[in-house]
Write a protein that holds these residues in place. Sequence first.
Motif, PDB file in Angstrom:
ATOM      1  N   ILE A 286       0.882  -1.213   0.022  1.00  0.00           N
ATOM      2  CA  ILE A 286       0.058  -0.027   0.205  1.00  0.00           C
ATOM      3  C   ILE A 286       0.897   1.296  -0.117  1.00  0.00           C
ATOM      4  CG2 ILE A 286      -1.755   1.177   1.163  1.00  0.00           C
ATOM      5  CD1 ILE A 286      -2.558  -1.358   2.591  1.00  0.00           C
ATOM      6  N   TYR A 287       0.458   2.123  -1.041  1.00  0.00           N
ATOM      7  CA  TYR A 287       1.416   3.436  -0.985  1.00  0.00           C
ATOM      8  C   TYR A 287       0.240   4.554  -0.505  1.00  0.00           C
ATOM      9  CZ  TYR A 287       4.187   7.440  -2.720  1.00  0.00           C
ATOM     10  OH  TYR A 287       4.961   8.449  -2.962  1.00  0.00           O
ATOM     11  N   VAL A 288       0.772   5.140   0.836  1.00  0.00           N
ATOM     12  CA  VAL A 288      -0.040   6.240   1.458  1.00  0.00           C
ATOM     13  C   VAL A 288       0.661   7.631   1.035  1.00  0.00           C
ATOM     14  CG1 VAL A 288      -0.582   7.118   3.510  1.00  0.00           C
ATOM     15  CG2 VAL A 288      -0.537   4.603   3.310  1.00  0.00           C
ATOM     16  N   ASP A 289       0.200   8.063   0.221  1.00  0.00           N
ATOM     17  CA  ASP A 289       0.650   9.610   0.039  1.00  0.00           C
ATOM     18  C   ASP A 289       0.273  10.593   0.945  1.00  0.00           C
ATOM     19  OD1 ASP A 289       1.929  11.403  -1.858  1.00  0.00           O
ATOM     20  OD2 ASP A 289       0.085  11.238  -3.423  1.00  0.00           O
ATOM     21  N   GLU A 290       0.987  11.625   0.815  1.00  0.00           N
ATOM     22  CA  GLU A 290       1.076  12.990   1.647  1.00  0.00           C
ATOM     23  C   GLU A 290      -0.210  13.434   1.706  1.00  0.00           C
ATOM     24  OE1 GLU A 290       3.166  17.358   1.937  1.00  0.00           O
ATOM     25  OE2 GLU A 290       4.233  15.790   0.940  1.00  0.00           O
ATOM     26  N   LEU A 291      -0.732  13.865   3.033  1.00  0.00           N
ATOM     27  CA  LEU A 291      -1.989  14.598   3.106  1.00  0.00           C
ATOM     28  C   LEU A 291      -2.180  15.815   2.367  1.00  0.00           C
ATOM     29  CD1 LEU A 291      -4.821  14.283   4.715  1.00  0.00           C
ATOM     30  CD2 LEU A 291      -3.455  15.855   6.498  1.00  0.00           C
TER      31      LEU A 291
ATOM     32  N   THR B 206      -2.051   5.953 -13.781  1.00  0.00           N
ATOM     33  CA  THR B 206      -3.029   6.954 -14.263  1.00  0.00           C
ATOM     34  C   THR B 206      -2.715   8.242 -13.886  1.00  0.00           C
ATOM     35  OG1 THR B 206      -4.191   6.519 -12.277  1.00  0.00           O
ATOM     36  CG2 THR B 206      -4.729   5.330 -13.752  1.00  0.00           C
ATOM     37  N   ASP B 207      -3.529   9.259 -14.428  1.00  0.00           N
ATOM     38  CA  ASP B 207      -3.080  10.825 -13.963  1.00  0.00           C
ATOM     39  C   ASP B 207      -3.133  10.932 -12.462  1.00  0.00           C
ATOM     40  OD1 ASP B 207      -2.860  11.250 -16.501  1.00  0.00           O
ATOM     41  OD2 ASP B 207      -4.974  11.787 -16.905  1.00  0.00           O
ATOM     42  N   ALA B 208      -3.877  10.136 -11.732  1.00  0.00           N
ATOM     43  CA  ALA B 208      -4.146  10.535 -10.243  1.00  0.00           C
ATOM     44  C   ALA B 208      -3.330   9.703  -9.595  1.00  0.00           C
ATOM     45  CB  ALA B 208      -5.707   9.852  -9.780  1.00  0.00           C
ATOM     46  N   ILE B 209      -2.377   8.811  -9.924  1.00  0.00           N
ATOM     47  CA  ILE B 209      -1.613   7.879  -9.134  1.00  0.00           C
ATOM     48  C   ILE B 209      -0.131   8.350  -9.633  1.00  0.00           C
ATOM     49  CG2 ILE B 209      -0.846   5.620  -8.857  1.00  0.00           C
ATOM     50  CD1 ILE B 209      -3.571   4.672  -9.457  1.00  0.00           C
ATOM     51  N   PRO B 210       0.627   8.718  -8.623  1.00  0.00           N
ATOM     52  CA  PRO B 210       2.250   9.049  -8.958  1.00  0.00           C
ATOM     53  C   PRO B 210       2.919   7.889  -9.326  1.00  0.00           C
ATOM     54  CG  PRO B 210       1.711   9.036  -6.553  1.00  0.00           C
ATOM     55  CD  PRO B 210       0.476   8.780  -7.255  1.00  0.00           C
ATOM     56  N   LEU B 211       4.006   8.039 -10.074  1.00  0.00           N
ATOM     57  CA  LEU B 211       4.991   7.050 -10.531  1.00  0.00           C
ATOM     58  C   LEU B 211       5.506   6.367  -9.394  1.00  0.00           C
ATOM     59  CD1 LEU B 211       6.545   5.702 -12.993  1.00  0.00           C
ATOM     60  CD2 LEU B 211       8.251   7.432 -12.728  1.00  0.00           C
ATOM     61  N   GLU B 212       5.751   6.808  -8.066  1.00  0.00           N
ATOM     62  CA  GLU B 212       6.326   6.237  -7.160  1.00  0.00           C
ATOM     63  C   GLU B 212       5.372   5.049  -6.613  1.00  0.00           C
ATOM     64  OE1 GLU B 212       7.864  10.395  -7.470  1.00  0.00           O
ATOM     65  OE2 GLU B 212       5.735   9.385  -7.483  1.00  0.00           O
TER      66      GLU B 212
ATOM     67  N   THR C 182       2.585  -4.429   3.515  1.00  0.00           N
ATOM     68  CA  THR C 182       4.028  -3.343   3.202  1.00  0.00           C
ATOM     69  C   THR C 182       3.541  -2.117   3.046  1.00  0.00           C
ATOM     70  OG1 THR C 182       5.048  -5.365   2.383  1.00  0.00           O
ATOM     71  CG2 THR C 182       5.956  -3.184   1.886  1.00  0.00           C
ATOM     72  N   LEU C 183       3.939  -1.003   3.574  1.00  0.00           N
ATOM     73  CA  LEU C 183       3.528   0.517   3.469  1.00  0.00           C
ATOM     74  C   LEU C 183       4.648   1.022   2.904  1.00  0.00           C
ATOM     75  CD1 LEU C 183       1.792   1.234   6.828  1.00  0.00           C
ATOM     76  CD2 LEU C 183       0.609   0.873   4.614  1.00  0.00           C
ATOM     77  N   VAL C 184       4.375   2.040   2.152  1.00  0.00           N
ATOM     78  CA  VAL C 184       5.262   2.833   1.350  1.00  0.00           C
ATOM     79  C   VAL C 184       4.813   4.404   1.445  1.00  0.00           C
ATOM     80  CG1 VAL C 184       6.383   3.557  -0.660  1.00  0.00           C
ATOM     81  CG2 VAL C 184       5.919   1.168  -0.278  1.00  0.00           C
ATOM     82  N   MET C 185       5.645   5.232   2.210  1.00  0.00           N
ATOM     83  CA  MET C 185       5.205   6.564   2.279  1.00  0.00           C
ATOM     84  C   MET C 185       6.233   7.491   2.045  1.00  0.00           C
ATOM     85  SD  MET C 185       3.169   6.178   5.871  1.00  0.00           S
ATOM     86  CE  MET C 185       4.480   5.210   6.849  1.00  0.00           C
ATOM     87  N   PRO C 186       5.978   8.678   1.301  1.00  0.00           N
ATOM     88  CA  PRO C 186       7.177   9.390   1.105  1.00  0.00           C
ATOM     89  C   PRO C 186       7.786  10.328   2.166  1.00  0.00           C
ATOM     90  CG  PRO C 186       4.937  10.529   0.320  1.00  0.00           C
ATOM     91  CD  PRO C 186       4.678   8.989   0.932  1.00  0.00           C
ATOM     92  N   THR C 187       8.718  10.963   1.980  1.00  0.00           N
ATOM     93  CA  THR C 187       9.467  11.753   3.139  1.00  0.00           C
ATOM     94  C   THR C 187       8.833  12.909   2.941  1.00  0.00           C
ATOM     95  OG1 THR C 187      11.165  10.259   3.027  1.00  0.00           O
ATOM     96  CG2 THR C 187      11.588  12.390   4.047  1.00  0.00           C
ATOM     97  N   LEU C 188       8.240  13.371   4.319  1.00  0.00           N
ATOM     98  CA  LEU C 188       7.615  14.670   4.590  1.00  0.00           C
ATOM     99  C   LEU C 188       8.843  15.855   4.482  1.00  0.00           C
ATOM    100  CD1 LEU C 188       4.990  14.680   7.308  1.00  0.00           C
ATOM    101  CD2 LEU C 188       4.754  14.848   4.945  1.00  0.00           C
ATOM    102  N   PRO C 189       8.298  16.892   3.330  1.00  0.00           N
ATOM    103  CA  PRO C 189       9.608  17.728   3.299  1.00  0.00           C
ATOM    104  C   PRO C 189       9.288  18.804   4.432  1.00  0.00           C
ATOM    105  CG  PRO C 189       7.568  18.342   1.765  1.00  0.00           C
ATOM    106  CD  PRO C 189       7.571  16.836   2.401  1.00  0.00           C
TER     107      PRO C 189
END
Length: 282
Positions: free
Chosen positions: A42-47, A158-164, A78-85
């Motif tokens: 599961i990829y959880v994107d930044e809020l 898709t346009d709504a889903i990032p490449l990551e 398995t979780l994947v989350m981007p690093t918060l800037p």
Amino acid sequence: MKRLFSSLCIPFALALLCVPVQAEDYEHWSDSAYEFHSVRRIYVDELQTPPEVISSPMKARRLKEYFFEQAEDLDDWTLVMPTLPPPVPPSPLETPQAPAEQPKQTETSSAELRHVSSSDPAADLPDSPPAAVSDDEPALSVPAPVAAELAEPPQSPTDAIPLEAADSDLYVKANVTTYYVGTGLIPAHMEWESYMIRDVAYDRRGRPHWFSRRITYPVYVPNTYVPLATVGVQFIVYDVKTGKAVSMSEDNRTRGSSQDLYGVYKRIVDRFYKNLKKDLKE
């Protein structure tokens, strides 16, 4: 006495219906045909916290961190989350300067031509004939878009889903739609208050018997304004391979007599992950 009691109770009961204590608007949908049990990654994107909803970078950062912290409850996947800037502060206010005076120009419908001036002194003379245009002189033209000359970047599913998120099974996206403290009115009404008193009664032999009893009386309460903490968040869960939404929910809550926006937000996020975990186990 009964008539007086009824006349006092009816306005009080009606007033209670107008008191803003807790309001909740929740909608949830999940695709019953989707095989949630086959999800492994599961990829959880930044809020998403739009500036028009949350203007404070620090508050937005706090909400983003909690959203990621609660995602760790999905420890069976398995979780994947981007690093918060780091939070970006707003740009400092600059003192507005008066625009420099511009020479009067003939009105034209082209925005580009309004800032074009001629270096030919003869162009300002009314009796001068128009200068001939040489065939060798390049004509004004709009440059081709730079993006057309560059190689196309790799496309996401898709346009709504990032490449990551391309290697994941699900993509989780959340957006804060409402986050503010408003004002609610509690109309004037009657409330009942009471107090305990000690009393005595004598029997036929004159012996005292002490007992306690409660005295109840009505109190008028004028119009009262109270704060209302209102928070709304939208959640969408996509299947990465198909790009279709398999789960959606919208949670809007208002807590009366409160300014605790963060507390209301936490309850919304907790409910989302609880329901998502329930879907994944089905």
